[in-house]
Design a protein around this motif. Structure first.
Motif, short mmCIF file in Angstrom:
data_model
loop_
_atom_site.label_atom_id
_atom_site.label_comp_id
_atom_site.label_asym_id
_atom_site.label_seq_id
_atom_site.Cartn_x
_atom_site.Cartn_y
_atom_site.Cartn_z
N UNK A 113 3.99 0.95 18.68
CA UNK A 113 3.37 1.22 17.39
C UNK A 113 4.43 1.08 16.31
N UNK A 114 4.12 0.33 15.27
CA UNK A 114 5.04 0.13 14.15
C UNK A 114 4.37 0.58 12.85
N UNK A 115 5.17 1.21 12.00
CA UNK A 115 4.71 1.65 10.68
C UNK A 115 5.82 1.39 9.68
N UNK A 116 5.47 1.14 8.45
CA UNK A 116 6.47 0.95 7.41
C UNK A 116 5.93 1.49 6.11
N UNK A 117 6.87 1.78 5.21
CA UNK A 117 6.54 2.29 3.90
C UNK A 117 5.81 1.21 3.12
N UNK A 118 4.69 1.58 2.56
CA UNK A 118 3.89 0.61 1.81
C UNK A 118 4.59 0.29 0.49
N UNK A 119 4.43 -0.92 0.03
CA UNK A 119 4.97 -1.35 -1.26
C UNK A 119 3.80 -1.83 -2.11
N UNK A 151 -1.37 -6.52 2.53
CA UNK A 151 -0.57 -5.54 1.81
C UNK A 151 -1.05 -4.10 1.89
N UNK A 152 -2.31 -3.89 2.17
CA UNK A 152 -2.83 -2.52 2.24
C UNK A 152 -2.74 -1.93 3.66
N UNK A 153 -2.16 -2.66 4.61
CA UNK A 153 -2.09 -2.21 6.01
C UNK A 153 -0.65 -2.11 6.49
#
Length: 127
Positions: free
Chosen positions: A51-57, A83-85
């Motif tokens: 599972x990967x997650x990153x800070x949204x820009x 961009x929203x995911x």
């Protein structure tokens, strides 16, 4: 844990001031959640997938996710996300066998990279 993304404009929630999302962080022990050096990209080896997650820009139209055998090896494009995911899953059969590294590029609507997330290496799964 709930991570709140402030000042996000979403076509799904046009009046929202922020979006909150729930993530499962495992802070210690086997298969803990790991973070990159900037703490803006994180992941966890779930055994059958990572599972990967990153800070949204807010300026991102698209994210491009790359994978490598190590942060020094060549990178291959793994997948793209709108961009929203700010999340994704790697179902590679290698996730149980070896450490895998990831990096993310944020691209604007013209496809130009304007943000590079520092690499993240997720250890192989420990039974």
């Amino acid at each position: 844990n709930v991570y709140k993304f402030p000042n996000i404009e979403s076509p799904y929630y046009p009046n929202a001031k922020s979006i909150a999302a729930t993530f499962r962080f495992i802070e210690s022990g086997k298969n803990a959640t790991v973070f990159n050096s900037q703490h803006d990209l994180w992941g966890r080896n779930e055994g059958d997938f990572i599972s990967l997650y990153w800070e949204i820009d807010n300026n991102a139209a698209e994210y491009v996710i790359y994978r490598s055998q190590s942060s020094q090896e060549p990178w291959e494009e793994l997948f793209r996300r709108p961009g929203i995911r700010p999340n994704g899953v790697d179902y590679s059969p290698d996730v149980r066998q070896r450490e895998l590294c990831y990096r993310v590029e944020a691209r604007n609507g013209s496809g130009i990279v304007f943000r590079n997330y520092s690499p993240l290496c997720v250890p192989k799964f420990v039974q």
